[in-house]
Every structure is written in structure tokens, then in C-alpha cells.
Write an enzyme that holds these catalytic residues in place. Structure first.
Site, PDB file in Angstrom:
ATOM      1  N   LEU A 194      15.811  47.778  66.632  1.00 22.59           N
ATOM      2  CA  LEU A 194      14.668  49.409  65.539  1.00 22.59           C
ATOM      3  C   LEU A 194      16.015  50.436  65.455  1.00 22.59           C
ATOM      4  CD1 LEU A 194      11.550  49.803  67.510  1.00 22.59           C
ATOM      5  CD2 LEU A 194      12.549  47.962  65.962  1.00 22.59           C
ATOM      6  N   TYR A 199      32.979  57.140  70.853  1.00 24.87           N
ATOM      7  CA  TYR A 199      33.091  56.204  70.336  1.00 24.87           C
ATOM      8  C   TYR A 199      34.134  55.009  69.917  1.00 24.87           C
ATOM      9  CZ  TYR A 199      30.250  52.881  66.102  1.00 24.87           C
ATOM     10  OH  TYR A 199      30.267  52.361  65.220  1.00 24.87           O
TER      11      TYR A 199
HETATM   12  C1  VAH Z   1      29.552  55.944  62.157  1.00 32.42           C
HETATM   13  N1  VAH Z   1      28.320  54.693  61.035  1.00 32.42           N
HETATM   14  O1  VAH Z   1      29.632  56.285  61.164  1.00 32.42           O
HETATM   15  C2  VAH Z   1      28.836  54.608  62.288  1.00 32.42           C
HETATM   16  C3  VAH Z   1      30.420  53.593  61.914  1.00 32.42           C
HETATM   17  C4  VAH Z   1      32.240  53.020  60.665  1.00 32.42           C
HETATM   18  C5  VAH Z   1      31.072  53.863  61.285  1.00 32.42           C
HETATM   19  O2  VAH Z   1      30.686  53.364  63.181  1.00 32.42           O
HETATM   20  O3  VAH Z   1      29.683  56.221  63.615  1.00 32.42           O
END
Ligand code: VAH
Length: 310
Positions: free
Chosen positions: A8, A139
Site C-alpha cells: 500500500l 537509509y
Molecule cells: C527517498 N524516494 O527520497 C526515496 C528514494 C532516491 C530517493 O530512495 O528516500
């Protein structure tokens, strides 16, 4: 049977519908942490699955005899930066559980990496497929570790793992949540609604981007590709365009001449964007499985504004 986590989310919601159209509704099981009234949740098999719960994930996938696991559930860059410990547990715990599920069921596996897997010491222009990866965001740490973990499951357990380093993805169906590149989605919604947009990313900040239809095709093309031809199987650079806020604003002005952009830079997301490449090189994807993108900035802008204007 295809089992999707994060079904989702920004990519998952459109990927679920596309896969159902191609492979049949009952062959695509959408799962997410909670149900909602979206088409992906309502139009076919749906299960509540918390990706940090190994037992539930494996039992649910086994119940459907899944032979493909598509793991999309994760926290994006800006959210992960606000909650790094939670991000590690969800992003890495979820990935490990999804890989274990694929190993148990002898299923094919996909999960996305990102241009976020690169850092400040990575060459910024036409970033090579194989290069330095010292990201400075949680991340990015998750994405590099994820690429290596998926490679490990291939070499150690023979799981057919595959993945793409996605750029910022732009879509009109489900807005993204918590990304750094989200400005490039918000700007279209705001252009229609208010005729103006205040960008949290500064002018002159170039990032790779791709229109969602090209991203969905890339996932399907990679998953259908001949496994013996895949060298970079879990980490293909893919991109369609690279632009800064001024260039996307100029493209929007071709359809909405009065559109204005202003800036109120968010230091956190600006710092993340500054640590990423300006443009990446997608040659390996083109050579190993025929990657191609149909939408450039001009074509995407026309389609986005048309669809949002409905
Ligand atoms: C983000 N949209 O902004 C994701 C993606 C490359 C960007 O990993 O974290």
C-alpha cells in the site's frame, strides 16, 4: 503466486495493480501493516503482515504457496533520518525476514535499493555501477547492507534475489511518504492546486528521477530476465532523467505559464540530497537485461499534469 510487502506504499500500490493485470488478481497477494480503502487493498487478496514478525510473514506466504516475494516495506530516507534506530530495525529486520521467507519457500525475490546507497565520496556525475558506497544516512546504510545481504542469500542459499537502485520516483496515484525526492511529486500537485510551490530542496540540486510507469516496467523486466545474464543482480543503477527544482519548474511553466517556484530549504533533506549523486550511469542495466525508460521530463510533466487535472 506473488507475495508483496508494503503493497500500500508509493511503489507497492501501483505495482500490485500492474501485477494483477498481468498475472491475474488472485495470483498477487498484497500485504501491509494495516488495510485501507485503496484499490490495492480492496481489489484482490490482502493480508495484514508486520514485516518485523518473521513467523506471520512466513506462515502467510506459505498459506498462499508464494513463489515470488516482492519486499517493498521500508522507511524512506528523511523518515529514517528522524528515527534511525527504528529505521534499522524495520528496514533490516524486515529485509532479513523477507529473505528468510524466500529461502524457506524457494521463491524468487525482489527488493529495491536506491541512489541513496551512494555517499559524499562517491563520484557524483554519471555515478558508475561499481564504485565507492559510503552513505552518510541511515537509509543509505540500510540500502548498502541490503544489497550485500541479498547478494549473500544468492551466493550462500541460491535464492534468486534481484534488485534495482531506484532514483526518486514520481507518481500521481499514491503520494510518497518521507522521501527526500518527494518535492518532485508535491510540485505537480501544488502546480494544479495553487499555481505555485515552495521547494524544500534548493535550486541547483540535481537528483536522478523516474516516472512510476518506467519503474514498474523495470521491476517486471528484471524479474522476467534470464538469471544467467545477471552480473549486478541486486543493485542495478536505473534512471530516466536528472534535474534540479528550476528545471522541473520550467517544464511545468510550459503547461502552466503563471506557475511560480520559491524556496524554503529544509537543512535535513538538503543535506541528504547533497550526499547523493547528480546523475548515475545505467549502462549495466541496459546491457544485462535491456532496461529502457520511456518518459523524460517533458513527457512525464505532460502526463502528470493531465492525470492530476482530471
Ligand atoms: C527517498 N524516494 O527520497 C526515496 C528514494 C532516491 C530517493 O530512495 O528516500
Amino acid at each position: 503466486k506473488i507475495f508483496i510487502t508494503g503493497a500500500l506504499g508509493q511503489i507497492g500500490s501501483e505495482l500490485t495493480m500492474k501485477l494483477r493485470n498481468i498475472y491475474g488478481t488472485d495470483n498477487v497477494i498484497a500485504t501491509d501493516i494495516r488495510k485501507n480503502d485503496s484499490e490495492a487493498a480492496q481489489s484482490g487478496p490482502f493480508e495484514v503482515v508486520d514485516v518485523t514478525d518473521t513467523k506471520t510473514m512466513i506462515e502467510t506466504a506459505r498459506k498462499y504457496e508464494a513463489d515470488t516475494i516482492i519486499h517493498m516495506a521500508a522507511l524512506l530516507s528523511a523518515t529514517a533520518e528522524k528515527n534511525p534506530v527504528f529505521a534499522w530495525n524495520l528496514n533490516m529486520g524486515g529485509l532479513m525476514n523477507a529473505l528468510e521467507t524466500a529461502r524457506e519457500l524457494k521463491a524468487q525475490f525482489f527488493t529495491p535499493s536506491s541512489i541513496g546507497a551512494f555517499g559524499p565520496s562517491t563520484p557524483k556525475d554519471q555515478t558508475p555501477q561499481d564504485t565507492i558506497q559510503r552513505p552518510t544516512t541511515m537509509y543509505g546504510v540500510n540500502k548498502v547492507a541490503g544489497e550485500l545481504l541479498a547478494d549473500y542469500y544468492y551466493h550462500k542459499f541460491g535464492v534468486d534475489t534481484r534488485g534495482l537502485r531506484f532514483p526518486g520516483l514520481i507518481s500521481y496515484v499514491t503520494p510518497p511518504g518521507g522521501g527526500t525526492t518527494d518535492y518532485a511529486v508535491e510540485i505537480y500537485y501544488e502546480a494544479i492546486k495553487n499555481g505555485r510551490y515552495t521547494s524544500y530542496i534548493n535550486k541547483g540540486t540535481y537528483m536522478d528521477m523516474m516516472y512510476m510507469p518506467d519503474a514498474l516496467n523495470a521491476i517486471i523486466d528484471l524479474m522476467e530476465a534470464d538469471s544467467s545474464k545477471l552480473i549486478h543482480r541486486n543493485s542495478f543503477n536505473v534512471t530516466a532523467m536528472s534535474f534540479d527544482p528550476e528545471e522541473i519548474a520550467a517544464e511545468i511553466r510550459k503547461s502552466i505559464p503563471s506557475f511560480e517556484i520559491s524556496y524554503d530549504v529544509d537543512p535535513v533533506r538538503q543535506q541528504i540530497a547533497d550526499s547523493w549523486p547528480n546523475s548515475i550511469d545505467a549502462t549495466a542495466a541496459k546491457e544485462e537485461w535491456g532496461f529502457k525508460a520511456e518518459f523524460d521530463l517533458k513527457k512525464m510533466t505532460i502526463d502528470m499534469l493531465e492525470k492530476l487535472n482530471k
